[in-house]
Design an enzyme around this catalytic site. Structure first.
Site, PDB file in Angstrom:
ATOM      1  N   HIS A   1     161.871  42.109  21.836  1.00 26.13           N
ATOM      2  CA  HIS A   1     162.381  41.639  20.542  1.00 26.13           C
ATOM      3  C   HIS A   1     161.218  41.393  19.575  1.00 26.13           C
ATOM      4  O   HIS A   1     161.234  41.850  18.428  1.00 26.13           O
ATOM      5  CB  HIS A   1     163.194  40.347  20.724  1.00 26.13           C
ATOM      6  CG  HIS A   1     163.379  39.553  19.465  1.00 26.13           C
ATOM      7  ND1 HIS A   1     164.281  39.901  18.485  1.00 26.13           N
ATOM      8  CD2 HIS A   1     162.770  38.428  19.012  1.00 26.13           C
ATOM      9  CE1 HIS A   1     164.211  39.023  17.484  1.00 26.13           C
ATOM     10  NE2 HIS A   1     163.300  38.121  17.781  1.00 26.13           N
TER      11      HIS A   1
ATOM     12  N   ASP B   1     152.889  61.407  -6.678  1.00 27.57           N
ATOM     13  CA  ASP B   1     153.224  61.251  -5.256  1.00 27.57           C
ATOM     14  C   ASP B   1     152.135  60.414  -4.620  1.00 27.57           C
ATOM     15  O   ASP B   1     151.232  59.930  -5.305  1.00 27.57           O
ATOM     16  CB  ASP B   1     153.318  62.622  -4.551  1.00 27.57           C
ATOM     17  CG  ASP B   1     154.224  62.568  -3.314  1.00 27.57           C
ATOM     18  OD1 ASP B   1     153.978  61.714  -2.437  1.00 27.57           O
ATOM     19  OD2 ASP B   1     155.188  63.347  -3.235  1.00 27.57           O
TER      20      ASP B   1
ATOM     21  N   TRP C   1     155.237  39.108  23.334  1.00 26.60           N
ATOM     22  CA  TRP C   1     154.712  40.162  22.440  1.00 26.60           C
ATOM     23  C   TRP C   1     153.204  40.023  22.277  1.00 26.60           C
ATOM     24  O   TRP C   1     152.523  40.984  21.914  1.00 26.60           O
ATOM     25  CB  TRP C   1     155.424  40.143  21.087  1.00 26.60           C
ATOM     26  CG  TRP C   1     154.857  39.199  20.062  1.00 26.60           C
ATOM     27  CD1 TRP C   1     155.179  37.899  19.889  1.00 26.60           C
ATOM     28  CD2 TRP C   1     153.883  39.516  19.050  1.00 26.60           C
ATOM     29  NE1 TRP C   1     154.464  37.364  18.843  1.00 26.60           N
ATOM     30  CE2 TRP C   1     153.660  38.330  18.303  1.00 26.60           C
ATOM     31  CE3 TRP C   1     153.176  40.671  18.690  1.00 26.60           C
ATOM     32  CZ2 TRP C   1     152.759  38.261  17.234  1.00 26.60           C
ATOM     33  CZ3 TRP C   1     152.278  40.602  17.625  1.00 26.60           C
ATOM     34  CH2 TRP C   1     152.068  39.411  16.910  1.00 26.60           C
TER      35      TRP C   1
ATOM     36  N   SER D   1     149.719  55.095  13.193  1.00 24.28           N
ATOM     37  CA  SER D   1     150.617  55.231  12.050  1.00 24.28           C
ATOM     38  C   SER D   1     150.245  54.252  10.940  1.00 24.28           C
ATOM     39  O   SER D   1     150.159  54.623   9.762  1.00 24.28           O
ATOM     40  CB  SER D   1     152.062  55.000  12.498  1.00 24.28           C
ATOM     41  OG  SER D   1     152.913  54.837  11.391  1.00 24.28           O
ATOM     42  N   SER D   2     149.992  52.991  11.309  1.00 22.47           N
ATOM     43  CA  SER D   2     149.648  51.968  10.317  1.00 22.47           C
ATOM     44  C   SER D   2     148.347  52.302   9.606  1.00 22.47           C
ATOM     45  O   SER D   2     148.227  52.125   8.390  1.00 22.47           O
ATOM     46  CB  SER D   2     149.498  50.601  10.986  1.00 22.47           C
ATOM     47  OG  SER D   2     150.757  50.092  11.341  1.00 22.47           O
TER      48      SER D   2
ATOM     49  N   HIS E   1     146.069  37.171  13.637  1.00 16.66           N
ATOM     50  CA  HIS E   1     146.277  36.339  12.463  1.00 16.66           C
ATOM     51  C   HIS E   1     146.250  37.126  11.161  1.00 16.66           C
ATOM     52  O   HIS E   1     147.158  36.962  10.345  1.00 16.66           O
ATOM     53  CB  HIS E   1     145.411  35.084  12.410  1.00 16.66           C
ATOM     54  CG  HIS E   1     146.124  34.102  11.542  1.00 16.66           C
ATOM     55  ND1 HIS E   1     147.151  33.316  12.016  1.00 16.66           N
ATOM     56  CD2 HIS E   1     146.100  33.908  10.216  1.00 16.66           C
ATOM     57  CE1 HIS E   1     147.707  32.663  11.009  1.00 16.66           C
ATOM     58  NE2 HIS E   1     147.081  33.000   9.898  1.00 16.66           N
TER      59      HIS E   1
ATOM     60  N   GLU F   1     147.220  40.007  10.960  1.00 19.25           N
ATOM     61  CA  GLU F   1     148.500  40.721  11.063  1.00 19.25           C
ATOM     62  C   GLU F   1     149.646  39.931  10.444  1.00 19.25           C
ATOM     63  O   GLU F   1     150.515  40.495   9.781  1.00 19.25           O
ATOM     64  CB  GLU F   1     148.795  41.023  12.543  1.00 19.25           C
ATOM     65  CG  GLU F   1     150.224  41.375  12.873  1.00 19.25           C
ATOM     66  CD  GLU F   1     150.694  42.689  12.280  1.00 19.25           C
ATOM     67  OE1 GLU F   1     151.914  42.880  12.190  1.00 19.25           O
ATOM     68  OE2 GLU F   1     149.854  43.522  11.912  1.00 19.25           O
TER      69      GLU F   1
ATOM     70  N   TYR G   1     149.504  37.946   8.014  1.00 21.45           N
ATOM     71  CA  TYR G   1     149.386  38.053   6.550  1.00 21.45           C
ATOM     72  C   TYR G   1     149.739  39.457   6.078  1.00 21.45           C
ATOM     73  O   TYR G   1     150.264  39.622   4.972  1.00 21.45           O
ATOM     74  CB  TYR G   1     147.990  37.612   6.087  1.00 21.45           C
ATOM     75  CG  TYR G   1     147.869  36.116   6.232  1.00 21.45           C
ATOM     76  CD1 TYR G   1     148.515  35.271   5.333  1.00 21.45           C
ATOM     77  CD2 TYR G   1     147.202  35.538   7.311  1.00 21.45           C
ATOM     78  CE1 TYR G   1     148.478  33.903   5.488  1.00 21.45           C
ATOM     79  CE2 TYR G   1     147.164  34.165   7.470  1.00 21.45           C
ATOM     80  CZ  TYR G   1     147.806  33.351   6.560  1.00 21.45           C
ATOM     81  OH  TYR G   1     147.788  32.001   6.722  1.00 21.45           O
TER      82      TYR G   1
ATOM     83  N   SER H   1     156.975  38.410  -6.761  1.00 23.31           N
ATOM     84  CA  SER H   1     156.299  38.351  -8.067  1.00 23.31           C
ATOM     85  C   SER H   1     156.838  39.386  -9.047  1.00 23.31           C
ATOM     86  O   SER H   1     156.552  39.306 -10.244  1.00 23.31           O
ATOM     87  CB  SER H   1     154.792  38.555  -7.892  1.00 23.31           C
ATOM     88  OG  SER H   1     154.269  37.575  -7.018  1.00 23.31           O
TER      89      SER H   1
ATOM     90  N   HIS I   1     143.362  29.017  15.709  1.00 19.61           N
ATOM     91  CA  HIS I   1     144.362  27.936  15.640  1.00 19.61           C
ATOM     92  C   HIS I   1     145.556  28.234  16.548  1.00 19.61           C
ATOM     93  O   HIS I   1     146.392  27.361  16.771  1.00 19.61           O
ATOM     94  CB  HIS I   1     144.808  27.664  14.193  1.00 19.61           C
ATOM     95  CG  HIS I   1     145.542  28.778  13.529  1.00 19.61           C
ATOM     96  ND1 HIS I   1     145.494  28.968  12.171  1.00 19.61           N
ATOM     97  CD2 HIS I   1     146.341  29.766  13.988  1.00 19.61           C
ATOM     98  CE1 HIS I   1     146.234  30.007  11.835  1.00 19.61           C
ATOM     99  NE2 HIS I   1     146.756  30.500  12.928  1.00 19.61           N
ATOM    100  N   HIS I   2     145.627  29.468  17.070  1.00 18.13           N
ATOM    101  CA  HIS I   2     146.647  29.781  18.079  1.00 18.13           C
ATOM    102  C   HIS I   2     146.209  29.320  19.467  1.00 18.13           C
ATOM    103  O   HIS I   2     146.949  29.496  20.434  1.00 18.13           O
ATOM    104  CB  HIS I   2     146.897  31.292  18.131  1.00 18.13           C
ATOM    105  CG  HIS I   2     147.388  31.867  16.841  1.00 18.13           C
ATOM    106  ND1 HIS I   2     148.720  32.041  16.555  1.00 18.13           N
ATOM    107  CD2 HIS I   2     146.711  32.294  15.742  1.00 18.13           C
ATOM    108  CE1 HIS I   2     148.846  32.561  15.340  1.00 18.13           C
ATOM    109  NE2 HIS I   2     147.649  32.713  14.831  1.00 18.13           N
TER     110      HIS I   2
ATOM    111  N   THR J   1     148.014  29.955  -1.001  1.00 16.17           N
ATOM    112  CA  THR J   1     149.461  30.133  -0.833  1.00 16.17           C
ATOM    113  C   THR J   1     150.211  29.171  -1.754  1.00 16.17           C
ATOM    114  O   THR J   1     151.208  29.537  -2.386  1.00 16.17           O
ATOM    115  CB  THR J   1     149.870  29.904   0.635  1.00 16.17           C
ATOM    116  OG1 THR J   1     148.914  30.563   1.478  1.00 16.17           O
ATOM    117  CG2 THR J   1     151.245  30.459   0.916  1.00 16.17           C
TER     118      THR J   1
ATOM    119  N   LYS K   1     150.353  30.376  -5.293  1.00  9.26           N
ATOM    120  CA  LYS K   1     151.438  31.334  -5.517  1.00  9.26           C
ATOM    121  C   LYS K   1     152.765  30.629  -5.758  1.00  9.26           C
ATOM    122  O   LYS K   1     153.500  30.952  -6.691  1.00  9.26           O
ATOM    123  CB  LYS K   1     151.574  32.284  -4.318  1.00  9.26           C
ATOM    124  CG  LYS K   1     150.440  33.259  -4.212  1.00  9.26           C
ATOM    125  CD  LYS K   1     150.567  34.089  -2.964  1.00  9.26           C
ATOM    126  CE  LYS K   1     149.500  35.151  -2.930  1.00  9.26           C
ATOM    127  NZ  LYS K   1     149.607  36.098  -4.036  1.00  9.26           N
TER     128      LYS K   1
ATOM    129  N   ARG L   1     159.022  27.189  24.815  1.00  6.11           N
ATOM    130  CA  ARG L   1     159.419  28.552  24.438  1.00  6.11           C
ATOM    131  C   ARG L   1     159.633  29.413  25.674  1.00  6.11           C
ATOM    132  O   ARG L   1     159.166  29.088  26.749  1.00  6.11           O
ATOM    133  CB  ARG L   1     158.280  29.247  23.676  1.00  6.11           C
ATOM    134  CG  ARG L   1     157.855  28.652  22.400  1.00  6.11           C
ATOM    135  CD  ARG L   1     156.564  29.297  21.924  1.00  6.11           C
ATOM    136  NE  ARG L   1     156.733  30.712  21.600  1.00  6.11           N
ATOM    137  CZ  ARG L   1     155.770  31.476  21.086  1.00  6.11           C
ATOM    138  NH1 ARG L   1     154.590  30.966  20.850  1.00  6.11           N
ATOM    139  NH2 ARG L   1     155.992  32.736  20.824  1.00  6.11           N
TER     140      ARG L   1
END
Length: 527
Positions: A78, A107, A143, A171-172, A255, A257, A259, A270, A304-305, A330, A333, A452
């Site tokens: 998931h 294009d 994951w 791909s990315s 991390h 990722e 963002y 925006s 921080h993880h 943040t 914004k 979890r």
């Protein structure tokens, strides 16, 4: 390119082919954008079905429906599908569709690579999903695939997981290169960097993040592969390796990722808030600088993880303060969006409803993130449902809501039809109510100590999990209504004007609806 060659190229591509080959061989940014968007929606429903399995099992304590090992496969796949299959390809689809139209380019810069970067994705996810049917099952290690769960204790199918992640990363990276080259080389005359729409800016910065961190992920999965199959000991203490090093490498990718999965949202919001407020965006340049600051700071917060891994106190303090610091841009914004709305002539069509829900609910997710940033209390929150609540607020009511807002906002331009506003509002209100019933109580379950990634739980969490599961089923079903609204809009619906939203600004609203197959073959002039 000489004129003659240009003419030949032009004639060759002017009539769009039909049938399946149109989609297999297309190099048109609008076709490829649509492929990405439909694929990501299919993955969204697939990942959602897995979430339904998770919530059905957790509806009451005890083991009801699935084996614990299969439950772990569901939570793992998931997560992988939602991150790499739903959110990221949706943003890439929006980038393909909108960036060329927003900067006045005919294009994307590298159209054949564009086709390739999409068409390897279905194979990547076919490989990942097929591993669920192998002996021993699919990936069951979360994951984040921490070693040694992904090495010593992982199923035989782990090689398929590694290969699929490699393909997604390729791909990315190709998509990101394409975005950067397009934005740097193909802006219409007069469109300097500080005139670009914020969606273009946020994607530009996101693309640099992708190129920086995808190779780190590739390195991590490759070391997992060699540890499991080739006898290396990168993450095995017995052979001189270090399992905690895995976490450092993974989160140095992971991390930035997260963002990557939210910066394009900021660009979408925006665009939408000024359109329905009928005002220019407040603080445009500060938005650009805030986005760039977030991107830079995202490389300084990864651990921080990992507050509970026994890092030196100095490191814990450093990562705590850097994480706090990232809240500042943040916050800039959020204040800018609110200032844009201040005394504006606001109307509340569906894109605006999703954008407003984004601002409020993403901010809730941001505040729970600030709580998690505080090292001493994170020892209490870590690996509980509080963390699950936090990242689903920023990814579901954040990233997913912004993607839905974007779809409603640009659907008239894509399809040439207006969507059914009444049904769309039903979709919004059902989603916004059910998503809060689904994720808000998780904060309390987590603070009360519910861990979890468990298929069974202590009986005191029974009531709260039942409520959460009901919210989950309601949210999942509501997304089928979204599918119906989109299909109905594409097939029929009242014709959309070139500019369906009175306050909308940007080059994409200067072309007819539906957008012609080829736009801006002669570049527009920007004042």
């Amino acid at each position: 390119m000489s004129t003659a060659v240009g003419d030949i190229h032009h004639d060759h591509h002017h009539h769009k082919p039909s049938g399946i080959t149109r989609w297999l061989f297309t190099t048109n940014h609008k076709d490829i954008g649509s492929l990405y968007l439909w694929f990501s929606f299919l993955m969204f429903l697939t990942g959602g079905a897995m979430a339904m399995v998770i919530r059905a099992e957790l509806f009451q304590p005890g083991l009801q429906l699935v084996e614990p090992h299969f439950f772990n496969q569901m939570t793992t796949v998931h997560g992988l599908i939602m991150v790499f299959g739903a959110v990221m390809p949706a943003f890439t689809g929006l980038a393909n569709w909108m960036i060329p139209m927003m900067i006045g380019a005919p294009d994307m810069a590298l159209p054949r690579m564009n086709n390739w970067s999409f068409w390897i994705l279905p194979f990547a996810f076919a490989i990942l999903l097929s591993s669920l049917f192998m002996p021993g099952g699919g990936p069951a290690f979360g994951w984040t695939f921490y070693a040694p769960l992904s090495t010593t204790y992982s199923p035989d199918s782990t090689a398929l997981f590694v290969f699929s992640i490699h393909i997604m990363g390729i791909s990315s990276i190709m998509g990101a290169i394409n975005v950067i080259v397009t934005i740097m080389n193909m802006r219409a005359p007069g469109m300097n960097y500080m005139k670009m729409p914020l969606f273009v800016w946020t994607w530009f910065i996101t693309a640099f993040l992708l190129i920086a961190v995808m190779p780190v992920l590739a390195g991590a999965v490759t070391m997992v592969l060699t540890d499991k199959y080739f006898g290396t000991s990168f993450f095995d203490a017995a052979g001189g390796g270090d399992p905690v090093m895995f976490q450092h490498i993974f989160w140095f990718f992971g991390h930035p990722e997260v963002y990557i999965m939210i910066l394009p949202s900021f660009g979408i919001i925006s665009a939408i808030i000024p359109a329905f407020t009928r005002k220019r965006l407040f603080g445009y340049s500060s938005m650009v600088y805030a986005t760039a600051s977030i991107a830079v700071l995202s490389f300084l917060v990864w651990a921080h993880h990992m507050f509970t891994t026994g890092m030196p106190v100095f490191a814990e303090l450093f990562f705590m303060y850097c994480t706090m610091l990232i809240a500042v841009p943040t916050g800039v914004k959020v204040f800018n969006w609110v200032a844009t709305m201040w005394r504006g002539a606001m109307t509340f069509e569906t894109p605006m409803l999703f954008a407003l829900a984004f601002v409020i609910l993403f901010t809730i997710g941001g505040f729970s993130g600030l709580m998690l940033a505080i090292t001493p209390v994170d020892f209490q929150y870590h690996d509980t449902y509080f963390v699950v609540a936090h990242f689903h607020y920023v990814l579901v009511t954040g990233a997913i809501f912004s993607i839905m807002a974007a779809c409603y906002y640009w659907l008239p331009k894509w399809s040439g039809h207006m969507y059914d506003e009444v049904l769309a509002r039903w979709h919004f209100w059902l989603s916004v109510i059910s998503v809060n019933v689904l994720f808000f109580p998780m904060h309390f379950a987590g603070l009360a100590g519910m861990p979890r990634r468990i298929p069974d739980y202590s009986v005191q969490f029974a009531d709260i999990n039942q409520i959460v599961s009901i919210g989950g089923f309601a949210f999942g079903l509501t997304q089928l209504l979204f599918l119906y609204i989109v299909v109905k809009c594409v097939r029929k619906g009242k014709p959309a004007p070139a500019k369906p939203w009175e306050g909308a600004e940007g080059l994409e609203w200067t072309v007819p609806s539906p957008a012609p197959y080829h736009t801006f073959e002669t570049p527009p002039k920007i004042d």
